[in-house]
Design a protein around this motif. Sequence first.
Motif, PDB file in Angstrom:
ATOM      1  N   PRO A 264      -8.463 -12.870  -5.231  1.00  0.00           N
ATOM      2  CA  PRO A 264      -7.604 -11.714  -5.524  1.00  0.00           C
ATOM      3  C   PRO A 264      -6.269 -12.137  -6.130  1.00  0.00           C
ATOM      4  O   PRO A 264      -5.765 -13.240  -5.870  1.00  0.00           O
ATOM      5  CB  PRO A 264      -7.408 -11.069  -4.147  1.00  0.00           C
ATOM      6  N   PHE A 265      -5.686 -11.238  -6.909  1.00  0.00           N
ATOM      7  CA  PHE A 265      -4.439 -11.531  -7.617  1.00  0.00           C
ATOM      8  C   PHE A 265      -3.337 -11.965  -6.657  1.00  0.00           C
ATOM      9  O   PHE A 265      -2.567 -12.884  -6.968  1.00  0.00           O
ATOM     10  CB  PHE A 265      -3.983 -10.296  -8.409  1.00  0.00           C
ATOM     11  N   PHE A 266      -3.229 -11.322  -5.507  1.00  0.00           N
ATOM     12  CA  PHE A 266      -2.152 -11.652  -4.566  1.00  0.00           C
ATOM     13  C   PHE A 266      -2.192 -13.129  -4.188  1.00  0.00           C
ATOM     14  O   PHE A 266      -1.154 -13.803  -4.133  1.00  0.00           O
ATOM     15  CB  PHE A 266      -2.251 -10.781  -3.315  1.00  0.00           C
ATOM     16  N   TYR A 267      -3.396 -13.650  -3.930  1.00  0.00           N
ATOM     17  CA  TYR A 267      -3.512 -15.052  -3.539  1.00  0.00           C
ATOM     18  C   TYR A 267      -3.289 -15.988  -4.726  1.00  0.00           C
ATOM     19  O   TYR A 267      -2.769 -17.091  -4.555  1.00  0.00           O
ATOM     20  CB  TYR A 267      -4.873 -15.308  -2.896  1.00  0.00           C
ATOM     21  N   ARG A 268      -3.684 -15.557  -5.921  1.00  0.00           N
ATOM     22  CA  ARG A 268      -3.394 -16.369  -7.101  1.00  0.00           C
ATOM     23  C   ARG A 268      -1.892 -16.449  -7.326  1.00  0.00           C
ATOM     24  O   ARG A 268      -1.353 -17.500  -7.685  1.00  0.00           O
ATOM     25  CB  ARG A 268      -4.079 -15.771  -8.336  1.00  0.00           C
ATOM     26  N   LEU A 269      -1.202 -15.327  -7.102  1.00  0.00           N
ATOM     27  CA  LEU A 269       0.250 -15.296  -7.286  1.00  0.00           C
ATOM     28  C   LEU A 269       0.951 -16.168  -6.259  1.00  0.00           C
ATOM     29  O   LEU A 269       1.830 -16.977  -6.604  1.00  0.00           O
ATOM     30  CB  LEU A 269       0.749 -13.856  -7.185  1.00  0.00           C
ATOM     31  N   THR A 270       0.588 -16.023  -4.980  1.00  0.00           N
ATOM     32  CA  THR A 270       1.316 -16.705  -3.915  1.00  0.00           C
ATOM     33  C   THR A 270       0.923 -18.170  -3.741  1.00  0.00           C
ATOM     34  O   THR A 270       1.539 -18.884  -2.944  1.00  0.00           O
ATOM     35  CB  THR A 270       1.130 -15.964  -2.574  1.00  0.00           C
ATOM     36  N   SER A 271      -0.085 -18.624  -4.497  1.00  0.00           N
ATOM     37  CA  SER A 271      -0.430 -20.051  -4.461  1.00  0.00           C
ATOM     38  C   SER A 271      -0.201 -20.732  -5.800  1.00  0.00           C
ATOM     39  O   SER A 271      -0.309 -21.959  -5.894  1.00  0.00           O
ATOM     40  CB  SER A 271      -1.908 -20.231  -4.076  1.00  0.00           C
ATOM     41  N   GLY A 272       0.113 -19.958  -6.849  1.00  0.00           N
ATOM     42  CA  GLY A 272       0.194 -20.494  -8.199  1.00  0.00           C
ATOM     43  C   GLY A 272       1.573 -20.985  -8.591  1.00  0.00           C
ATOM     44  O   GLY A 272       2.479 -21.133  -7.760  1.00  0.00           O
ATOM     45  N   PRO A 273       1.767 -21.217  -9.880  1.00  0.00           N
ATOM     46  CA  PRO A 273       3.025 -21.792 -10.373  1.00  0.00           C
ATOM     47  C   PRO A 273       4.236 -20.894 -10.170  1.00  0.00           C
ATOM     48  O   PRO A 273       5.363 -21.386 -10.190  1.00  0.00           O
ATOM     49  CB  PRO A 273       2.748 -22.021 -11.870  1.00  0.00           C
ATOM     50  N   LEU A 274       4.028 -19.582  -9.992  1.00  0.00           N
ATOM     51  CA  LEU A 274       5.142 -18.665  -9.767  1.00  0.00           C
ATOM     52  C   LEU A 274       5.438 -18.444  -8.277  1.00  0.00           C
ATOM     53  O   LEU A 274       6.283 -17.620  -7.936  1.00  0.00           O
ATOM     54  CB  LEU A 274       4.854 -17.307 -10.432  1.00  0.00           C
ATOM     55  N   ALA A 275       4.750 -19.181  -7.423  1.00  0.00           N
ATOM     56  CA  ALA A 275       4.934 -18.986  -5.983  1.00  0.00           C
ATOM     57  C   ALA A 275       6.375 -19.222  -5.546  1.00  0.00           C
ATOM     58  O   ALA A 275       6.875 -18.567  -4.630  1.00  0.00           O
ATOM     59  CB  ALA A 275       3.995 -19.899  -5.201  1.00  0.00           C
ATOM     60  N   GLY A 276       7.052 -20.173  -6.218  1.00  0.00           N
ATOM     61  CA  GLY A 276       8.435 -20.474  -5.848  1.00  0.00           C
ATOM     62  C   GLY A 276       9.366 -19.300  -6.038  1.00  0.00           C
ATOM     63  O   GLY A 276      10.412 -19.212  -5.380  1.00  0.00           O
ATOM     64  N   ILE A 277       9.008 -18.396  -6.950  1.00  0.00           N
ATOM     65  CA  ILE A 277       9.795 -17.172  -7.157  1.00  0.00           C
ATOM     66  C   ILE A 277       9.210 -16.015  -6.364  1.00  0.00           C
ATOM     67  O   ILE A 277       9.926 -15.276  -5.697  1.00  0.00           O
ATOM     68  CB  ILE A 277       9.841 -16.817  -8.655  1.00  0.00           C
ATOM     69  N   ALA A 278       7.878 -15.884  -6.441  1.00  0.00           N
ATOM     70  CA  ALA A 278       7.219 -14.724  -5.841  1.00  0.00           C
ATOM     71  C   ALA A 278       7.303 -14.732  -4.322  1.00  0.00           C
ATOM     72  O   ALA A 278       7.592 -13.687  -3.703  1.00  0.00           O
ATOM     73  CB  ALA A 278       5.760 -14.672  -6.283  1.00  0.00           C
ATOM     74  N   ASN A 279       7.069 -15.873  -3.694  1.00  0.00           N
ATOM     75  CA  ASN A 279       6.977 -15.888  -2.241  1.00  0.00           C
ATOM     76  C   ASN A 279       8.295 -15.560  -1.539  1.00  0.00           C
ATOM     77  O   ASN A 279       8.313 -14.783  -0.589  1.00  0.00           O
ATOM     78  CB  ASN A 279       6.412 -17.220  -1.759  1.00  0.00           C
ATOM     79  N   PRO A 280       9.431 -16.128  -1.968  1.00  0.00           N
ATOM     80  CA  PRO A 280      10.690 -15.709  -1.362  1.00  0.00           C
ATOM     81  C   PRO A 280      10.968 -14.220  -1.560  1.00  0.00           C
ATOM     82  O   PRO A 280      11.502 -13.555  -0.670  1.00  0.00           O
ATOM     83  CB  PRO A 280      11.742 -16.565  -2.086  1.00  0.00           C
ATOM     84  N   ALA A 281      10.589 -13.685  -2.738  1.00  0.00           N
ATOM     85  CA  ALA A 281      10.800 -12.256  -2.984  1.00  0.00           C
ATOM     86  C   ALA A 281       9.933 -11.411  -2.060  1.00  0.00           C
ATOM     87  O   ALA A 281      10.400 -10.418  -1.484  1.00  0.00           O
ATOM     88  CB  ALA A 281      10.498 -11.928  -4.446  1.00  0.00           C
ATOM     89  N   ILE A 282       8.670 -11.796  -1.913  1.00  0.00           N
ATOM     90  CA  ILE A 282       7.775 -11.067  -1.010  1.00  0.00           C
ATOM     91  C   ILE A 282       8.292 -11.150   0.417  1.00  0.00           C
ATOM     92  O   ILE A 282       8.312 -10.159   1.158  1.00  0.00           O
ATOM     93  CB  ILE A 282       6.347 -11.634  -1.099  1.00  0.00           C
ATOM     94  N   SER A 283       8.707 -12.356   0.812  1.00  0.00           N
ATOM     95  CA  SER A 283       9.225 -12.548   2.165  1.00  0.00           C
ATOM     96  C   SER A 283      10.433 -11.664   2.435  1.00  0.00           C
ATOM     97  O   SER A 283      10.563 -11.070   3.503  1.00  0.00           O
ATOM     98  CB  SER A 283       9.606 -14.023   2.356  1.00  0.00           C
ATOM     99  N   ALA A 284      11.312 -11.564   1.437  1.00  0.00           N
ATOM    100  CA  ALA A 284      12.549 -10.812   1.617  1.00  0.00           C
ATOM    101  C   ALA A 284      12.340  -9.302   1.530  1.00  0.00           C
ATOM    102  O   ALA A 284      13.023  -8.532   2.212  1.00  0.00           O
ATOM    103  CB  ALA A 284      13.574 -11.244   0.573  1.00  0.00           C
ATOM    104  N   LEU A 285      11.377  -8.879   0.693  1.00  0.00           N
ATOM    105  CA  LEU A 285      11.252  -7.456   0.383  1.00  0.00           C
ATOM    106  C   LEU A 285      10.148  -6.741   1.140  1.00  0.00           C
ATOM    107  O   LEU A 285      10.049  -5.517   1.066  1.00  0.00           O
ATOM    108  CB  LEU A 285      11.020  -7.287  -1.131  1.00  0.00           C
ATOM    109  N   ALA A 286       9.305  -7.481   1.856  1.00  0.00           N
ATOM    110  CA  ALA A 286       8.217  -6.830   2.588  1.00  0.00           C
ATOM    111  C   ALA A 286       8.791  -6.015   3.741  1.00  0.00           C
ATOM    112  O   ALA A 286       9.219  -6.561   4.754  1.00  0.00           O
ATOM    113  CB  ALA A 286       7.237  -7.875   3.114  1.00  0.00           C
ATOM    114  N   GLY A 287       8.811  -4.720   3.581  1.00  0.00           N
ATOM    115  CA  GLY A 287       9.388  -3.846   4.601  1.00  0.00           C
ATOM    116  C   GLY A 287       8.429  -3.586   5.741  1.00  0.00           C
ATOM    117  O   GLY A 287       7.232  -3.892   5.679  1.00  0.00           O
ATOM    118  N   GLU A 288       8.961  -2.999   6.797  1.00  0.00           N
ATOM    119  CA  GLU A 288       8.155  -2.722   7.985  1.00  0.00           C
ATOM    120  C   GLU A 288       6.979  -1.811   7.666  1.00  0.00           C
ATOM    121  O   GLU A 288       5.874  -2.000   8.198  1.00  0.00           O
ATOM    122  CB  GLU A 288       9.032  -2.094   9.070  1.00  0.00           C
ATOM    123  N   ASP A 289       7.194  -0.832   6.793  1.00  0.00           N
ATOM    124  CA  ASP A 289       6.114   0.096   6.460  1.00  0.00           C
ATOM    125  C   ASP A 289       4.938  -0.630   5.820  1.00  0.00           C
ATOM    126  O   ASP A 289       3.775  -0.348   6.126  1.00  0.00           O
ATOM    127  CB  ASP A 289       6.619   1.194   5.519  1.00  0.00           C
TER     128      ASP A 289
END
Length: 316
Positions: free
Chosen positions: A168-193
């Motif tokens: 799935p795209f989510f796993y390609r994103l969070t393991s790929g070359p953009l992970a250094g940007i994407a993962n901190p953003a996901i970590s910071a922006l993932a809200g409780e909902d």
Amino acid sequence: MKRRALLSLLFLGVAACTAGNRASDSSSAAALEAYPPEGRFLEVSGERVHYVEKGSGPPLVLIHGASGNLRDWTYRAVDQLSRRYRVIAFDRPGMGYTPRIDSNGASIQQQAALLSAASRQLGAERPIVLGHSYGGAVALAWGVEHPERASGLVLVSAASQTWDTGVPFFYRLTSGPLAGIANPAISALAGEDRVLDAIAGVFAPQPVPPGYAEHIGAQLSLRPASLRENALQRASLKSEIARMLPRYGQLDLPVEILHGDADTTVGLQIHSVPTSRQIPGANLVVLPGIGHAAQHAAAPQMYAAIDRVAARAGLR
């Protein structure tokens, strides 16, 4: 103009990454404070392993699924099972409080080797090994690679076969070359909902049990390093299962398989039905109307399956 535009985009990307890193550092620190280790630590061949242990009786190891940690088991199962078993629940490598063991993502075989060695170090030489979802694949690897270190297997909603779709795209994103940007953003922006929606999706069509979302510590899995490790593990899972499949027929130990027929995450017909035919003597229990979280939605059936394995293995 093109050069200026590219420089602007690069500047914005670096700025976003810096801001995301600061926010994710804050959210990671908050997760560690809100959900401290519940158990103890063990050093196995230079690797640190976090585990919870409770009870007495035949040893039983519990292995959690993807995007999770051992809190999935301490919600209820550890207390319930510790009345009859010596229960050991592990954080898998890179998840919870067990550090990563491979920069390319720990394979199910590597994880089985580490956790089986940890179990032996704790004096549980041949435990019953229970795995849920991705953890079921690790349990299978344990049985295939180290049969002398297991008395039996219980596979709950387990990934055990290959499938047609890609990563799935989510796993390609969070393991790929953009992970250094994407993962901190996901970590910071993932809200409780969003976190609650994701948990609800795992349990569907059953409701999330009271207090589970507060107990599980999903924020631990949203740390950038855990996001990447989880994605790397998920991305390589199909090929690792493919290498293991031809050896299912060699399994010579009690195996119980539980799977809900309403599971849309790991399909019953794709996974557990063929696996039950490939493993000699395996017993498949189909759970009508149960989704992916069968370890909670069908806990009595899971406990009964553990007891059957214990009886078949001569532990009861």
